[in-house]
Motif scaffolding. Structure first.
Motif, PDB file in Angstrom:
ATOM      1  N   ASP A 105       0.570  -1.508  16.565  1.00  0.00           N
ATOM      2  CA  ASP A 105      -0.582  -1.449  15.663  1.00  0.00           C
ATOM      3  C   ASP A 105      -0.022  -1.777  14.280  1.00  0.00           C
ATOM      4  OD1 ASP A 105      -2.435  -0.483  13.823  1.00  0.00           O
ATOM      5  OD2 ASP A 105      -2.871   1.346  14.948  1.00  0.00           O
TER       6      ASP A 105
ATOM      7  N   ALA B 289      -7.302   3.943  16.057  1.00  0.00           N
ATOM      8  CA  ALA B 289      -7.918   3.838  17.392  1.00  0.00           C
ATOM      9  C   ALA B 289      -7.275   4.851  18.336  1.00  0.00           C
ATOM     10  CB  ALA B 289      -7.714   2.424  17.932  1.00  0.00           C
TER      11      ALA B 289
ATOM     12  N   ASN C  26      -4.033  11.835  19.565  1.00  0.00           N
ATOM     13  CA  ASN C  26      -3.670  11.462  20.935  1.00  0.00           C
ATOM     14  C   ASN C  26      -3.560  12.696  21.839  1.00  0.00           C
ATOM     15  OD1 ASN C  26      -2.080   8.902  19.380  1.00  0.00           O
ATOM     16  ND2 ASN C  26      -3.298   8.435  21.184  1.00  0.00           N
TER      17      ASN C  26
ATOM     18  N   SER D  42       5.935  11.235   6.985  1.00  0.00           N
ATOM     19  CA  SER D  42       5.324  11.398   8.321  1.00  0.00           C
ATOM     20  C   SER D  42       6.103  10.602   9.364  1.00  0.00           C
ATOM     21  CB  SER D  42       3.894  10.863   8.325  1.00  0.00           C
ATOM     22  OG  SER D  42       3.017  11.793   7.795  1.00  0.00           O
TER      23      SER D  42
ATOM     24  N   GLY E  16       0.813   1.592  12.728  1.00  0.00           N
ATOM     25  CA  GLY E  16       2.027   1.972  13.446  1.00  0.00           C
ATOM     26  C   GLY E  16       3.282   1.325  12.883  1.00  0.00           C
TER      27      GLY E  16
ATOM     28  N   ARG F 143       0.879  -1.169   0.000  1.00  0.00           N
ATOM     29  CA  ARG F 143       0.000   0.000   0.000  1.00  0.00           C
ATOM     30  C   ARG F 143       0.916   1.218   0.000  1.00  0.00           C
ATOM     31  NH1 ARG F 143      -1.272   3.124   4.744  1.00  0.00           N
ATOM     32  NH2 ARG F 143      -0.572   2.222   6.703  1.00  0.00           N
TER      33      ARG F 143
HETATM   34  N1  LIG Z   1      -3.834   3.312  17.558  1.00  0.00           N
HETATM   35  C1  LIG Z   1      -2.643   3.888  17.359  1.00  0.00           C
HETATM   36  N2  LIG Z   1      -1.818   3.370  16.410  1.00  0.00           N
HETATM   37  C2  LIG Z   1      -0.603   3.945  16.172  1.00  0.00           C
HETATM   38  O1  LIG Z   1       0.119   3.435  15.295  1.00  0.00           O
HETATM   39  C3  LIG Z   1      -0.208   5.080  16.947  1.00  0.00           C
HETATM   40  C4  LIG Z   1      -1.081   5.578  17.918  1.00  0.00           C
HETATM   41  N3  LIG Z   1      -2.298   4.966  18.103  1.00  0.00           N
HETATM   42  N4  LIG Z   1      -0.772   6.673  18.663  1.00  0.00           N
HETATM   43  C5  LIG Z   1       0.554   7.243  18.624  1.00  0.00           C
HETATM   44  C6  LIG Z   1       1.209   7.087  17.314  1.00  0.00           C
HETATM   45  C7  LIG Z   1       0.674   7.920  16.182  1.00  0.00           C
HETATM   46  N5  LIG Z   1       0.903   7.037  15.041  1.00  0.00           N
HETATM   47  C8  LIG Z   1       0.225   7.144  13.825  1.00  0.00           C
HETATM   48  C9  LIG Z   1      -0.881   7.970  13.718  1.00  0.00           C
HETATM   49  C10 LIG Z   1      -1.567   8.055  12.520  1.00  0.00           C
HETATM   50  C11 LIG Z   1      -1.136   7.326  11.433  1.00  0.00           C
HETATM   51  C12 LIG Z   1      -1.881   7.456  10.148  1.00  0.00           C
HETATM   52  O2  LIG Z   1      -2.974   8.000  10.091  1.00  0.00           O
HETATM   53  N6  LIG Z   1      -1.327   6.988   9.056  1.00  0.00           N
HETATM   54  C13 LIG Z   1      -1.961   7.042   7.730  1.00  0.00           C
HETATM   55  C14 LIG Z   1      -1.728   8.366   7.036  1.00  0.00           C
HETATM   56  C15 LIG Z   1      -0.492   9.102   7.408  1.00  0.00           C
HETATM   57  C16 LIG Z   1      -0.294  10.440   6.726  1.00  0.00           C
HETATM   58  O3  LIG Z   1      -1.079  10.829   5.839  1.00  0.00           O
HETATM   59  O4  LIG Z   1       0.682  11.121   7.084  1.00  0.00           O
HETATM   60  C17 LIG Z   1      -1.402   5.905   6.899  1.00  0.00           C
HETATM   61  O5  LIG Z   1      -2.074   5.535   5.935  1.00  0.00           O
HETATM   62  O6  LIG Z   1      -0.320   5.400   7.213  1.00  0.00           O
HETATM   63  C18 LIG Z   1      -0.025   6.493  11.534  1.00  0.00           C
HETATM   64  C19 LIG Z   1       0.650   6.407  12.743  1.00  0.00           C
HETATM   65  C20 LIG Z   1       1.564   5.851  15.454  1.00  0.00           C
HETATM   66  N7  LIG Z   1       1.047   5.721  16.778  1.00  0.00           N
END
Ligand SMILES: Nc1nc(=O)c2c([nH]1)NC[C@@H]1CN(c3ccc(C(=O)N[C@@H](CCC(=O)O)C(=O)O)cc3)CN21
Ligand SMILES: O=c1ccn([C@H]2C[C@H](O)[C@@H](COP(=O)(O)O)O2)c(=O)[nH]1
Length: 283
Positions: A183, A282, A85, A56, A187, A50
């Motif tokens: 995650d 989440a 968060n 980021s 994550g 994907r």
């Molecule tokens: N439930 C959860 N999972 C996580 O992986 C996580 C947390 N909470 N809280 C703290 C940090 C924040 N993290 C994150 C938060 C958001 C994305 C996310 O939305 N990723 C999308 C789009 C990213 C973008 O456009 O920059 C993706 O498709 O990877 C990924 C990791 C990793 N961590």
């Protein structure tokens, strides 16, 4: 990439359902996974089944190295991943230690760059490690930790990837990183990039050759609402070859990382990937 897909498949096939109280969601869970990244040969562990938003992920690790504790600082670096968060979790919103909008509290680098000593004062763990490694010293305890159980109620989330242990063999630098909770659809995409970049950057600023990075994960899970897209879409796709990470060679010190480095100093070459998948997050 294969090791990532193998872990995803293992969770789908052998995971057990665990109810998570913090998020009020069920997680399909396995215990223990060990991933290895070949930084020496620039095999950048970017997910190809994907689209991965690798910038980021790098913004997050730069923010940790700088000791950031505010989601606005992370946004300025180029990631919104800490907004939820910092501002949407009810337990943190109700926590009297939260210092207003965007505050994340005492987390990650805010601890690692000023780790409180029991006798008073604090230690800059990262600076000490950089100094040692630059001088060819590995005292068998070159550990950057973000974990302080006494500070859990002072931050919006406990650190997930909580420890990075650096080792020198001759002039080759190794890294063992430990993660308590992962995650896997969201994550881990980022965490693989971060472990890789941390070793590559630390080797570059201490004048060492990067070797392998070893990433230990304890609780690896897929949230219930992420299972269908993982099993029915991402796991049906074939991976592409690993791309290469290019880091600006002008980055030469910890001070450079603290002062002028931006996401423009990182590039990825040869990134072939499948379409993006939007996984639920989440909070
Ligand atoms: N439930 C959860 N999972 C996580 O992986 C996580 C947390 N909470 N809280 C703290 C940090 C924040 N993290 C994150 C938060 C958001 C994305 C996310 O939305 N990723 C999308 C789009 C990213 C973008 O456009 O920059 C993706 O498709 O990877 C990924 C990791 C990793 N961590
Ligand atoms: O770098 C990160 C930061 C967070 N995560 C994930 C792992 C869990 O799903 C949540 C944290 O929840 P806890 O209840 O504190 O375990 O965030 C990640 O995978 N990588």
């Amino acid at each position: 990439m294969k090791q990532y897909l193998d872990l995803c498949q293992r969770i789908v096939d052998k995971g057990e359902w665990v109810n998570n109280e913090r998020t009020n969601k069920r997680c399909l869970t396995v215990i223990n996974a060990d991933l290895t990244y070949d930084v020496a040969n620039n095999q950048f562990p970017l997910v190809t089944t994907r689209k991965s938003f690798w910038k980021s992920a790098i913004a997050e690790i730069l923010g940790y190295l700088r000791g950031y504790q505010n989601a606005a600082d992370f946004r300025a670096l180029g990631t919104k991943t800490w907004d939820a968060n910092a501002n949407e979790n009810q337990a943190w919103l109700d926590n009297p230690n939260r210092k207003g909008h965007d505050d994340m509290g005492l987390i990650y680098g805010a601890l690692g760059r000023a780790f409180p000593k029991p006798t008073g004062g604090s230690v800059d763990l990262l600076k000490n490690i950089v100094n040692d490694l630059s001088n060819g010293v590995d005292n068998r305890g070159e550990i950057l930790t973000f974990l302080h159980p006494g500070a859990f109620e002072l931050g919006c989330l406990r650190p997930c990837m909580y420890e990075h242990h650096f080792s020198l063999l001759g002039d080759t630098l190794y890294l063992n990183s430990t993660q308590r909770s992962c995650d896997v659809p969201l994550g881990l995409n980022f965490n693989m990039v971060q472990v890789y970049v941390l070793l590559a950057l630390m080797a570059q600023i201490t004048g060492k050759k990067p070797g392998q990075a070893y990433h230990k994960i304890v609780n690896a899970h897929i949230y219930e609402d992420q299972l269908a897209p993982m099993r029915d879409i991402q796991l049906t796709r074939s991976p592409f070859a690993a791309p290469k990470l290019i880091i600006n060679p002008k980055i030469k010190s910890l001070e450079d990382i603290e002062t002028w480095v931006t996401l423009d100093d990182f590039d990825v070459e040869g990134y072939e990937h499948h379409e993006a998948i939007k996984y639920p997050f989440a909070v």
